[in-house]
Design a protein around this motif. Sequence first.
Motif, PDB file in Angstrom:
ATOM      1  N   ALA A 132      15.649  39.329  54.855  1.00 55.31           N
ATOM      2  CA  ALA A 132      15.279  37.958  54.491  1.00 55.31           C
ATOM      3  C   ALA A 132      16.136  36.945  55.252  1.00 55.31           C
ATOM      4  CB  ALA A 132      15.425  37.757  52.985  1.00 55.31           C
ATOM      5  N   ASN A 133      17.271  37.381  55.803  1.00 57.17           N
ATOM      6  CA  ASN A 133      18.158  36.487  56.548  1.00 57.17           C
ATOM      7  C   ASN A 133      17.755  36.332  58.014  1.00 57.17           C
ATOM      8  OD1 ASN A 133      19.760  36.135  54.257  1.00 57.17           O
ATOM      9  ND2 ASN A 133      20.899  38.000  54.718  1.00 57.17           N
ATOM     10  N   MET A 190       9.112  38.679  54.168  1.00 58.12           N
ATOM     11  CA  MET A 190       9.856  39.281  53.060  1.00 58.12           C
ATOM     12  C   MET A 190       9.540  38.622  51.725  1.00 58.12           C
ATOM     13  SD  MET A 190      11.761  41.705  54.387  1.00 58.12           S
ATOM     14  CE  MET A 190      13.132  42.010  53.321  1.00 58.12           C
ATOM     15  N   ARG A 191       9.118  37.363  51.741  1.00 58.42           N
ATOM     16  CA  ARG A 191       8.889  36.675  50.472  1.00 58.42           C
ATOM     17  C   ARG A 191       7.414  36.558  50.117  1.00 58.42           C
ATOM     18  NH1 ARG A 191      10.494  32.436  53.887  1.00 58.42           N
ATOM     19  NH2 ARG A 191       8.840  30.941  54.242  1.00 58.42           N
TER      20      ARG A 191
END
Length: 190
Positions: free
Chosen positions: A156-157, A165-166
Motif C-alpha cells: 500500500a506504500n 491494494m484498497r
Amino acid sequence: MAAPEPPRAPRAGMPPHIHQLGGAVNLHVDLSTSQLDAFHRKHRTPHWAGAFASDQLPANPTGKCLISNYDPSSKGGSHWIAMDFRGGEGKYFDSFAFSPDGADNILHDETSFGAYMRAHSPGGVFSSNTHELQCRGDDQCGVYASYFLLHGLPSANKPAWASLMRGACKARDIAVQTWWDRGGAGLATF
C-alpha cells in the motif's frame, strides 16, 4: 435446474474481454506464454527469462525474472505466477496470494515452485505477497504477474500498488486489465 445464462455481449464502451453474466461482470483473458513473452520483450523487462510451463523452468534463474503456469507442458494451462530472482533476493508472486507450500500442491496442481524458489533464493529464503488481488473466476493472473515484475511486490506504500491494494476485487481486476490493454503504460488505477 435452469441452464446457466450465456454471457451477454459487452456493454457499449466496454472492452471485448469483459462479459456480463447476470448482474456480475466477469473478466476472461487467457494469456499464452508467447503473449506474456512478447509483452515483456516489448517493455524490456530487465533480466526477463521468459514464460514457462511448471515443468520447463530454467535451470539457472539467478538474477532473472520469469512467469510460470501451474500446469506442466502436457496440460493446457491453469494459473500464472511470477518469480523474481533479481537484486540478490527471491520473490514469489501469486495473484491469489498462495505461497508454495512444503508439498508444492497449489490448487490441486503439484508444482516444484517451493523447492525451486528455495533452491535459487539466497539462503533458501524468499518473500511472497500476502494480499489476494484477483477475483476468483476472473483470468487476470498473467496480467497481475506482469504488473508485479514491473512494479515489485504489492504494498500500500508503493504508488504503483496503492490504488489496487484498497479497491474492491472487481475494480482491481478491471484496473489491471485496462493497464494491460493500454500496453502496460502508466499505472493500474481506478
